[in-house]
Design a protein around this motif. Structure first.
Motif, PDB file in Angstrom:
ATOM      1  N   UNK A 151       0.832  -1.204   0.000  1.00 32.38           N
ATOM      2  CA  UNK A 151       0.000   0.000   0.000  1.00 32.38           C
ATOM      3  C   UNK A 151       0.869   1.256   0.000  1.00 32.38           C
ATOM      4  N   UNK A 152       1.873   1.289   0.868  1.00 34.30           N
ATOM      5  CA  UNK A 152       2.754   2.457   0.943  1.00 34.30           C
ATOM      6  C   UNK A 152       3.577   2.625  -0.336  1.00 34.30           C
ATOM      7  N   UNK A 153       3.958   1.520  -0.948  1.00 36.76           N
ATOM      8  CA  UNK A 153       4.680   1.595  -2.219  1.00 36.76           C
ATOM      9  C   UNK A 153       3.830   2.282  -3.278  1.00 36.76           C
ATOM     10  N   UNK A 154       2.536   1.896  -3.324  1.00 35.93           N
ATOM     11  CA  UNK A 154       1.627   2.524  -4.283  1.00 35.93           C
ATOM     12  C   UNK A 154       1.511   4.023  -4.072  1.00 35.93           C
ATOM     13  N   UNK A 155       1.412   4.440  -2.801  1.00 33.56           N
ATOM     14  CA  UNK A 155       1.310   5.869  -2.497  1.00 33.56           C
ATOM     15  C   UNK A 155       2.581   6.610  -2.906  1.00 33.56           C
ATOM     16  N   UNK A 156       3.725   5.985  -2.697  1.00 38.92           N
ATOM     17  CA  UNK A 156       4.985   6.656  -3.051  1.00 38.92           C
ATOM     18  C   UNK A 156       5.093   6.852  -4.560  1.00 38.92           C
ATOM     19  N   UNK A 157       4.632   5.868  -5.346  1.00 41.08           N
ATOM     20  CA  UNK A 157       4.656   6.020  -6.811  1.00 41.08           C
ATOM     21  C   UNK A 157       3.637   7.063  -7.271  1.00 41.08           C
ATOM     22  N   UNK A 158       2.522   7.150  -6.562  1.00 41.58           N
ATOM     23  CA  UNK A 158       1.531   8.175  -6.894  1.00 41.58           C
ATOM     24  C   UNK A 158       2.134   9.566  -6.701  1.00 41.58           C
ATOM     25  N   UNK A 159       2.864   9.753  -5.600  1.00 41.44           N
ATOM     26  CA  UNK A 159       3.534  11.030  -5.353  1.00 41.44           C
ATOM     27  C   UNK A 159       4.599  11.297  -6.408  1.00 41.44           C
ATOM     28  N   UNK A 160       5.365  10.267  -6.754  1.00 35.82           N
ATOM     29  CA  UNK A 160       6.420  10.440  -7.762  1.00 35.82           C
ATOM     30  C   UNK A 160       5.830  10.890  -9.094  1.00 35.82           C
ATOM     31  N   UNK A 161       4.676  10.317  -9.474  1.00 39.70           N
ATOM     32  CA  UNK A 161       4.026  10.718 -10.724  1.00 39.70           C
ATOM     33  C   UNK A 161       3.660  12.198 -10.698  1.00 39.70           C
ATOM     34  N   UNK A 162       3.184  12.664  -9.558  1.00 42.10           N
ATOM     35  CA  UNK A 162       2.826  14.075  -9.437  1.00 42.10           C
ATOM     36  C   UNK A 162       4.059  14.966  -9.589  1.00 42.10           C
ATOM     37  N   UNK A 163       5.138  14.571  -8.930  1.00 46.75           N
ATOM     38  CA  UNK A 163       6.331  15.406  -8.928  1.00 46.75           C
ATOM     39  C   UNK A 163       7.066  15.380 -10.263  1.00 46.75           C
ATOM     40  N   UNK A 164       6.748  14.420 -11.118  1.00 42.06           N
ATOM     41  CA  UNK A 164       7.386  14.346 -12.432  1.00 42.06           C
ATOM     42  C   UNK A 164       6.719  15.249 -13.460  1.00 42.06           C
ATOM     43  N   UNK A 165       5.605  15.889 -13.060  1.00 46.69           N
ATOM     44  CA  UNK A 165       4.940  16.812 -13.975  1.00 46.69           C
ATOM     45  C   UNK A 165       5.786  18.082 -14.121  1.00 46.69           C
ATOM     46  N   UNK A 166       5.736  18.726 -15.292  1.00 46.74           N
ATOM     47  CA  UNK A 166       6.613  19.881 -15.533  1.00 46.74           C
ATOM     48  C   UNK A 166       6.319  21.077 -14.644  1.00 46.74           C
ATOM     49  N   UNK A 167       5.042  21.356 -14.374  1.00 47.12           N
ATOM     50  CA  UNK A 167       4.678  22.498 -13.535  1.00 47.12           C
ATOM     51  C   UNK A 167       3.864  21.995 -12.344  1.00 47.12           C
ATOM     52  N   UNK A 168       4.176  22.501 -11.171  1.00 44.34           N
ATOM     53  CA  UNK A 168       3.482  22.048  -9.970  1.00 44.34           C
ATOM     54  C   UNK A 168       2.612  23.149  -9.366  1.00 44.34           C
ATOM     55  N   UNK A 169       2.373  24.244 -10.142  1.00 41.22           N
ATOM     56  CA  UNK A 169       1.621  25.350  -9.559  1.00 41.22           C
ATOM     57  C   UNK A 169       0.157  24.986  -9.322  1.00 41.22           C
ATOM     58  N   UNK A 170      -0.347  23.929  -9.986  1.00 42.36           N
ATOM     59  CA  UNK A 170      -1.737  23.526  -9.802  1.00 42.36           C
ATOM     60  C   UNK A 170      -1.895  22.545  -8.641  1.00 42.36           C
ATOM     61  N   UNK A 171      -0.793  22.242  -7.936  1.00 44.46           N
ATOM     62  CA  UNK A 171      -0.841  21.306  -6.811  1.00 44.46           C
ATOM     63  C   UNK A 171      -0.586  22.039  -5.501  1.00 44.46           C
ATOM     64  N   UNK A 172      -1.279  21.607  -4.468  1.00 42.84           N
ATOM     65  CA  UNK A 172      -1.041  22.132  -3.133  1.00 42.84           C
ATOM     66  C   UNK A 172      -0.609  21.009  -2.213  1.00 42.84           C
ATOM     67  N   UNK A 173       0.242  21.328  -1.251  1.00 37.87           N
ATOM     68  CA  UNK A 173       0.735  20.318  -0.314  1.00 37.87           C
ATOM     69  C   UNK A 173       0.512  20.795   1.116  1.00 37.87           C
ATOM     70  N   UNK A 174       0.257  19.829   1.981  1.00 33.74           N
ATOM     71  CA  UNK A 174       0.077  20.100   3.405  1.00 33.74           C
ATOM     72  C   UNK A 174       1.074  19.234   4.157  1.00 33.74           C
ATOM     73  N   UNK A 175       1.941  19.884   4.914  1.00 33.86           N
ATOM     74  CA  UNK A 175       2.876  19.158   5.772  1.00 33.86           C
ATOM     75  C   UNK A 175       2.305  19.199   7.189  1.00 33.86           C
ATOM     76  N   UNK A 176       1.918  18.044   7.691  1.00 35.97           N
ATOM     77  CA  UNK A 176       1.415  17.947   9.060  1.00 35.97           C
ATOM     78  C   UNK A 176       2.541  17.472   9.962  1.00 35.97           C
ATOM     79  N   UNK A 177       2.867  18.277  10.966  1.00 37.39           N
ATOM     80  CA  UNK A 177       3.948  17.952  11.899  1.00 37.39           C
ATOM     81  C   UNK A 177       3.299  17.674  13.256  1.00 37.39           C
TER      82      UNK A 177
END
Length: 930
Positions: free
Chosen positions: A621-647
């Motif tokens: 399950x975690x492997x799948x999530x990591x590849x999903x994130x990698x696909x997002x980060x491989x896009x040329x522009x990330x301005x249409x994405x938002x991220x939330x870091x929960x600490x």
């Protein structure tokens, strides 16, 4: 019943008490008992008792028993000999026996008598097993569902009688079950409360002697009895012609459905749209009561003989079911057309028969799992779909659900292949003319072959489609959870008292794999920590920082700021993925070696193997999530994405976790639109002040090539809906006086309303008000329900609908996302104008994104959204021409702020200004259609 329990006496008991804590002085105030013998209630008893202590107001509110009623009564000690005499040589039965039986014994021993030692049976568990699809197992709800009449619910004598009749119905239902089902139930029954399982065992043992044949509508596969399923034949009804003239529609509708001109106008507009090859998309607003569902079904139905399918997407599964159970059957009755319709939703909703059969052989399930298994055994004799939503479960958190949910594959080699629910559903869907799905499923499976070639599409409640797509794209990589899983795995293998490393000292191959995994798992944790540190170091890039409850820190960061070009995070993520995959592979290999040699050296191999299976599933399950994130980060522009870091600990970088969401779904929406033909987007509330501009923007529709249609109400809304708004003297929602004013309305001003929905934008305010109202005698006739406090949203909705009188305090989706079907809401209270909270990460990110593009965020986004939401809240009231109700707005800003007119003009009836002193008179309510 008489055949199974001849000569047996059941004493069905209900107690009313001053509270639940007997050791702290709570006492019985009423004893009720019904004696059941040979299938009949033969005698009843009722004793009112003086507890010699104050009866709490909450108990009086619930039972109607007050201090005056018990003041002249004898106490328990007086009745104790009679109670023991009544219960002697009986089977003790109660609805929640683990309360009544110990409480009664406690009172008996305190009075100097011996405790009861008779068998004790629980009707809550038996009812759950016998009637697995009921929405509630409270006694009052069970008696209503099963049409059991008893005069005074929550009085011990009446409840005892109702429970006695319930027991008889349970026994009759269990006795009707196939023998194979009874056999498996009997094998599980010993795990039920006290002696409850004996009821099932007796029925199973005695019915086995009669050798009953399996009914023709049932079939047995292995030890499971299923209701026979058939793939319906493809309908070949009359290929009718669309009735173009209104006179033809009148003839067709006569005696079947009311002719409503507003509905016919919508039908004609949609029909013209579907017939016009040059049109692709239509936006249509159809006010509540128009009958929009029947209208779009009717407009498309006559086009479905060409082989094209109609796909309908609704926001909720409840509305999906409503379409299939009511709206489509009505269409077919009116038109006489021969069309098939099927539900389409995720495979995880369907029971995996292979997985369920395996659970029956696993050792010692916990009580919740055992009950669920027994419910499913009975449900399998009734269901024709295998859709677990029929069980109306409010939670699916038990580990067993990992085995019960169908993974969506073809079960070719399985013994259950021919009756596999998911595959049968797919075959029915392939043959259907109309497919009913939900927004979330559609956006994730729009390329599925099941829709057929060039299908039509209707998006119902279209104002929610873009939001639901974005919700479906929200996801996370919870790095702390991954760290916890790896640490747990290491503990299993290396550090417990009876760890695998120690047990396998003589197995060279296993030792080698364990040594290898030891270092790999440590390396994985180090990589994970490096990613956490990277995220933490970018907290200065956050556009908002919010401290959440439990002191965790929420940072919202735009994609290009958190992950700029050539960011160090991408190679860190690649290394993490490789290491995670290696750990998963080698853990799986160790699990395989244990399977091969488990009897040679393991003392507790079964539990360890189950643990390792779970860990392998988690790693995958975690492997799948990591590849999903990698696909997002491989896009040329990330301005249409938002991220939330929960600490979770703001002082510790190694407590960082990552969530992501889409801020601009236009590209994905266009891909979905390209898959379908003649798309109708329909809603009761999709315009702002009669204008479709915001809807077009929200749904990423081009300005050209989109038709728009604004329907008229089919009845004068002002005759059905009264809208009241408190005047300028009302305190604003953030004022300290506001809560007290709201409490006064709910305790002093209600009159005649049976269902009151109170809408908030703040869960903290709900909590405060709930505890203020909880034991207030002025609302004792209402069941008080509160989001986040009295159960899941699904449970709250269910309780609200079936309760005779109820007040629901809700926020978020209760403004419009929950369907209160068949529940006439009398009063909706909007506590404040529903602007979104800027503290929500999706809101702050979206507003920042729009501001960067030159938008006037308040006028072009915040205000239109709030206006739509207020209209939707108002729309909870009037669903059809038989409904009447009142909408009360407590926020005085609707009169005092410059944006107030935008809200007032958007509502479907005139807004009346009202003073607090006038409110009680204004809220005098009598349901006009009663």
């Amino acid at each position: 019943m008489a055949d199974f329990f001849a000569g047996e006496s059941f004493a069905v008991v209900d107690l009313e008490t001053t509270g639940t804590r007997k050791e702290e002085g709570d006492r019985i105030i009423q004893f009720g008992c019904a004696i059941v013998k040979d299938g009949e209630v033969v005698k009843t008893y009722s004793f009112m008792m003086n507890p010699h202590r104050k009866i709490p107001l909450s108990v009086t509110n619930l039972t109607g028993i007050d201090q005056k009623m018990v003041a002249g009564q004898a106490d328990f000690k007086h009745y104790a000999p009679k109670i023991r005499e009544i219960l002697q040589d009986t089977v003790f039965v109660a609805h929640n026996v683990n309360f009544d039986f110990p409480f009664l014994n406690y009172e008996l021993t305190n009075a100097g008598f011996e405790a009861l030692t008779c068998k004790a049976v629980d009707t809550v568990e038996l009812a759950k097993i016998a009637f697995p699809t009921l929405p509630s197992y409270k006694l009052r709800d069970l008696t209503a569902s099963l049409e059991i009449k008893h005069a005074n619910p929550h009085k011990a004598d009446s409840d005892a009688y109702g429970t006695a009749v319930l027991l008889l119905k349970i026994i009759d239902k269990l006795a009707s079950l196939p023998q194979a089902t009874l056999n498996v139930l009997g094998s599980l029954a010993s795990g039920l409360i006290r002696d409850t399982g004996d009821v099932i065992k007796v029925i199973a043992d005695q019915s086995r002697q009669s050798r009953r044949k399996l009914p023709k509508d049932k079939m047995q596969v292995r030890n499971l009895v299923l209701k026979r399923q058939e793939i319906p034949a493809v309908e070949h009804g009359e290929n009718g012609h669309f009735p173009v003239k209104d006179t033809d529609k009148r003839k067709l509708f006569k005696g079947k459905i009311n002719y409503r001109q507003a509905q016919v106008d919508l039908i004609d507009r949609l029909h013209d749209f579907v017939e016009d090859a040059g049109q692709r998309v239509i936006l249509a607003e159809a006010p509540n009561g128009t009958g929009k569902t029947f209208a779009y079904l009717f407009a498309y139905a006559y086009q479905l003989y060409s082989g094209k399918k109609l796909v309908i997407a609704t926001p909720t599964k409840v509305l999906q079911q409503q379409l299939l159970d009511q709206e489509i059957p009505q269409l077919l009755r009116v038109t006489g057309l021969g069309l098939n319709a099927e539900m389409v939703k995720s495979s995880s909703h369907y029971l995996d028969l292979d997985g369920f059969a395996q659970t029956l052989y696993q050792n010692s399930p916990n009580k919740a799992t055992l009950l669920l298994q027994m419910q499913i055994l009975v449900w399998l004799t009734e269901t024709t779909t295998g859709d677990m939503d029929e069980l109306q479960l409010t939670s699916q958190q038990l580990p067993i659900f990992n085995q019960l949910k169908h993974p969506g594959d073809a079960r070719v080699a399985s013994q259950f292949a021919s009756v596999d629910f998911w595959n049968l559903a797919r075959r029915r869907q392939e043959q259907a003319n109309i497919l009913v799905t939900n927004h979330a499923y559609l956006v994730n499976h729009y390329m599925d072959s099941i829709w057929g070639q060039n299908p039509y599409l209707v998006i119902d409640e279209a104002h929610r489609f873009s939001e639901n797509l974005q919700t479906a794209r929200m996801d996370s990589l919870h790095l702390e959870a991954i760290w916890g899983s790896i640490s747990h795995l290491r503990n299993l293998l290396y550090f417990t008292d009876n760890n695998l490393l120690r047990q396998s000292e003589e197995n060279v191959q296993l030792q080698f794999m364990l040594d290898l995994l030891d270092q790999e798992s440590l390396d994985l944790i180090h990589s994970l920590n490096r990613m956490q540190k990277y995220l933490y170091q970018h907290k200065g890039q956050a556009i908002s920082k919010v401290f959440l409850p439990k002191k965790s820190l929420q940072l919202t960061i735009q994609g290009q700021d958190l992950f700029p070009e050539n960011s160090q995070f991408r190679p860190l993520l690649r290394q993490f993925q490789q290491q995670l995959e290696q750990v998963r592979i080698h853990t799986n290999q160790i699990r395989y070696l244990l399977e091969q040699e488990k009897d040679r050296f393991l003392t507790d191999e079964e539990s360890l193997l189950e643990e390792l299976n779970d860990q392998v599933d988690l790693l995958e399950f975690y492997t799948g999530k990591s590849y999903q994130l990698a696909d997002l980060l491989n896009q040329p522009l990330l301005d249409h994405l938002g991220f939330v870091v929960n600490v979770t600990n703001p002082e510790d970088a190694l407590s960082s976790n990552l969530h992501w969401l889409s801020l601009d779904s236009s590209e994905e929406l266009h891909k979905i639109y390209d898959r379908f033909d003649h798309i109708s987007m329909i809603s009761a509330t999709i315009t702002n002040d009669g204008n479709f501009a915001f809807a077009k923007q929200l749904l990423a529709l081009p300005n050209l090539g989109v038709s728009c249609y604004k329907g008229k109400a089919s009845f004068p809304m002002a005759d059905h809906l009264e809208i009241l708004a408190m005047d300028e003297g009302q305190p604003e929602p953030d004022s300290p006086r506001f809560l007290e004013e709201l409490k006064n309305i709910l305790t002093k001003d209600l009159s005649g309303q049976k269902h009151v929905l109170c809408l908030f934008t703040n869960l903290d305010l709900i909590k405060q008000l709930y505890f203020e109202l909880l034991n207030d005698p002025r609302v004792k006739d209402y069941e008080l329900l509160a989001q986040g406090l009295t159960g899941s949203n699904e449970r709250i909705t269910r309780r609200f609908v079936i309760a005779e009188r109820s007040i629901l305090l809700g926020a978020d989706s209760f403004w419009e996302g929950v369907d209160f079907h068949n529940c006439g809401i009398d009063l909706v209270i909007a506590t404040r104008l529903p602007f979104e909270s800027p503290d929500l990460p999706e809101v702050s990110l979206r507003q920042h994104y729009l501001a960067q593009r030159g938008w006037d965020v308040f006028q072009e986004d915040s205000l239109p959204r709030a206006v739509l939401r207020l209209r939707q809240g108002c729309g909870r009231l009037i669903r059809g021409e038989d409904d009447h109700g009142q909408f009360l707005i407590l926020d005085p800003r609707i009169w005092t702020k410059s944006y107030g007119p935008a809200f007032r003009s958007s509502l479907p009836a005139p807004v009346q200004k009202v003073k607090a002193s006038e409110l009680k008179k204004k809220l005098k309510f009598e349901r006009k259609n009663a």
